[in-house]
Design a protein around this motif. Structure first.
Motif, PDB file in Angstrom:
ATOM      1  N   SER A 124      17.108  59.152 131.666  1.00 23.60           N
ATOM      2  CA  SER A 124      16.864  59.049 130.228  1.00 23.60           C
ATOM      3  C   SER A 124      15.577  58.272 130.000  1.00 23.60           C
ATOM      4  O   SER A 124      15.336  57.244 130.649  1.00 23.60           O
ATOM      5  N   THR A 126      12.465  57.114 126.830  1.00 22.22           N
ATOM      6  CA  THR A 126      12.283  56.897 125.394  1.00 22.22           C
ATOM      7  C   THR A 126      11.630  58.092 124.717  1.00 22.22           C
ATOM      8  O   THR A 126      11.768  58.281 123.505  1.00 22.22           O
ATOM      9  N   SER A 127      10.909  58.900 125.487  1.00 25.46           N
ATOM     10  CA  SER A 127      10.230  60.055 124.894  1.00 25.46           C
ATOM     11  C   SER A 127       9.980  61.105 125.971  1.00 25.46           C
ATOM     12  O   SER A 127      10.074  60.830 127.177  1.00 25.46           O
ATOM     13  N   ARG A 128       9.658  62.290 125.530  1.00 21.83           N
ATOM     14  CA  ARG A 128       9.306  63.365 126.465  1.00 21.83           C
ATOM     15  C   ARG A 128       8.018  63.010 127.210  1.00 21.83           C
ATOM     16  O   ARG A 128       7.845  63.363 128.378  1.00 21.83           O
ATOM     17  N   ALA A 129       7.137  62.283 126.529  1.00 23.89           N
ATOM     18  CA  ALA A 129       5.887  61.874 127.173  1.00 23.89           C
ATOM     19  C   ALA A 129       6.157  60.929 128.339  1.00 23.89           C
ATOM     20  O   ALA A 129       5.516  61.018 129.398  1.00 23.89           O
ATOM     21  N   ASP A 130       7.138  60.017 128.172  1.00 22.46           N
ATOM     22  CA  ASP A 130       7.489  59.101 129.257  1.00 22.46           C
ATOM     23  C   ASP A 130       8.060  59.861 130.451  1.00 22.46           C
ATOM     24  O   ASP A 130       7.801  59.520 131.614  1.00 22.46           O
ATOM     25  N   TYR A 131       8.845  60.893 130.155  1.00 23.54           N
ATOM     26  CA  TYR A 131       9.378  61.722 131.256  1.00 23.54           C
ATOM     27  C   TYR A 131       8.244  62.380 132.027  1.00 23.54           C
ATOM     28  O   TYR A 131       8.220  62.343 133.268  1.00 23.54           O
ATOM     29  N   ARG A 132       7.299  62.969 131.329  1.00 23.12           N
ATOM     30  CA  ARG A 132       6.176  63.633 131.998  1.00 23.12           C
ATOM     31  C   ARG A 132       5.358  62.625 132.811  1.00 23.12           C
ATOM     32  O   ARG A 132       4.893  62.934 133.925  1.00 23.12           O
ATOM     33  N   LYS A 187      19.059  68.077 130.320  1.00 24.75           N
ATOM     34  CA  LYS A 187      18.694  66.670 130.423  1.00 24.75           C
ATOM     35  C   LYS A 187      18.043  66.395 131.782  1.00 24.75           C
ATOM     36  O   LYS A 187      18.469  66.969 132.794  1.00 24.75           O
TER      37      LYS A 187
END
Length: 215
Positions: A124, A126-132, A187
């Motif tokens: 998990s 905080t944002s999709r940008a953090d995942y990328r 997810k």
């Protein structure tokens, strides 16, 4: 009176020797025979190896399979620890199952089992940008370790996890490691998938069920 002597019969031409009983084997024939023998031996070895692979590989000991489980789980935990930014969730390994690591043809003797350790960790951010960013940093870390990293395309629009790309690699133990959206929920997750292994089932229970050795 001078007489002409009768003509002499033509001399018999030498007859070529034919290979066969009592004949000589040439060097070329010897080489051909040796080559044929070598090909037969190689074919036997290749067939035996192919059959072993088809059967699921050699039978390992129960302790070897225990180490295989530990190596698979540790590979996923190491990947989780390398995430930057880190996942907001606590690292919890969920055991997965395999539908392909089975003995449908009856190769395994009594007391021999085959299993494939698979673990997943939910992520998990905080944002999709953090995942990328986490995926990009992990990719760089894996490459710095000398691993080959393959990009996993993001699911298409309308599919679970749309727009979230992933990566996959393999470690020294043959564990397939990947970070990508889960197939059904979409997810992000880390997935560590060990190879299918035949092993001695000395403990008398199914490793696909909760039991010892962290399985």
């Amino acid at each position: 009176m001078q007489t002409t002597p009768p003509p002499q019969p033509p001399s018999a031409r030498p007859r070529a020797k034919r290979a066969g009983a009592g004949g000589l084997v040439t060097r070329g024939q010897l080489a051909a025979i040796a080559t044929a023998i070598a090909l037969v031996v190689a074919l036997i070895g290749f067939t035996a190896k192919a059959c072993e692979s088809f059967e699921g590989g050699p039978v390992r000991s129960a302790s070897a399979f225990s180490r295989h489980i530990e190596n698979t789980k540790q590979a996923g935990e190491d990947a989780y620890a390398q995430l930057s930014p880190a996942s907001l969730t606590e690292p919890y390994a969920e055991k997965g199952g395999s539908t392909s690591c089975v003995d449908d043809l009856g190769f395994d003797d009594e007391g021999v089992a085959r299993d494939q350790p698979i673990y997943t960790w939910s992520l998990s951010f905080t944002s999709r940008a953090d995942y990328r960013t986490a995926v990009a940093n992990l990719k760089a870390a894996w490459k710095s370790q000398g691993r080959k990293v393959t990009d996993v395309p993001a699911p298409a629009k309308g599919e679970p996890g749309e727009g979230l790309p992933g990566i996959t690699t393999k470690d020294d133990h043959g564990t397939e490691l990947s970070v990508h959206p889960a197939y059904y929920s979409g997810k992000p997750e880390i997935r560590a998938e060990g190879t299918c292994m035949r092993h001695q089932d000395e403990y008398g229970y199914d490793y696909d069920k909760d039991g010892e050795l962290g399985w």
